[in-house]
Design a protein around this motif. Sequence first.
Motif, short mmCIF file in Angstrom:
data_model
loop_
_atom_site.label_atom_id
_atom_site.label_comp_id
_atom_site.label_asym_id
_atom_site.label_seq_id
_atom_site.Cartn_x
_atom_site.Cartn_y
_atom_site.Cartn_z
N ALA A 20 0.83 -1.21 0.00
CA ALA A 20 0.00 0.00 0.00
C ALA A 20 0.86 1.26 0.00
CB ALA A 20 -0.93 -0.01 1.21
N SER A 21 1.90 1.27 0.79
CA SER A 21 2.80 2.42 0.87
C SER A 21 3.51 2.65 -0.47
CB SER A 21 3.82 2.20 1.98
OG SER A 21 4.79 3.22 1.98
N ALA A 22 4.06 1.60 -1.04
CA ALA A 22 4.77 1.73 -2.31
C ALA A 22 3.83 2.17 -3.42
CB ALA A 22 5.44 0.41 -2.66
N THR A 23 2.64 1.60 -3.45
CA THR A 23 1.66 1.96 -4.49
C THR A 23 1.29 3.44 -4.38
OG1 THR A 23 0.80 -0.29 -4.54
CG2 THR A 23 -0.62 1.43 -5.42
N GLN A 28 2.17 8.90 -7.21
CA GLN A 28 2.47 10.32 -7.22
C GLN A 28 3.84 10.62 -7.81
OE1 GLN A 28 2.14 11.39 -3.10
NE2 GLN A 28 0.03 10.72 -2.95
N ALA A 29 4.53 9.63 -8.34
CA ALA A 29 5.93 9.77 -8.71
C ALA A 29 6.19 10.21 -10.15
CB ALA A 29 6.66 8.45 -8.45
N GLY A 30 5.20 10.20 -11.01
CA GLY A 30 5.46 10.54 -12.40
C GLY A 30 6.37 9.52 -13.07
N LEU A 31 5.95 8.29 -13.07
CA LEU A 31 6.76 7.20 -13.61
C LEU A 31 6.99 7.32 -15.11
CD1 LEU A 31 5.02 4.19 -11.82
CD2 LEU A 31 7.05 5.42 -11.08
N ALA A 37 5.33 0.18 -16.66
CA ALA A 37 5.16 -1.20 -17.15
C ALA A 37 5.65 -2.20 -16.12
CB ALA A 37 5.90 -1.38 -18.48
N TYR A 38 6.78 -1.91 -15.49
CA TYR A 38 7.31 -2.82 -14.47
C TYR A 38 6.38 -2.86 -13.25
CZ TYR A 38 10.65 -5.22 -11.47
OH TYR A 38 11.25 -6.12 -10.64
#
Length: 53
Positions: A20-23, A28-31, A37-38
């Motif tokens: 949950a934290s990583a998601t 919000q990170a602008g991947l 994709a990863y």
Amino acid sequence: MSREIAQALKDLANAKALTASATQRLAQAGLTAGQAAYFALLTEDTSQELTRT
């Protein structure tokens, strides 16, 4: 409840919190396209693993 079962449940709860934290941070990170994709691949693999067991 055996210690082994208790530890497994604790591990699963920790994994849920980490996921949950990583998601939330990744949302919000602008991947980049590759990172997104990863992320999708990891999410799908995790879902499949949980539904198989």
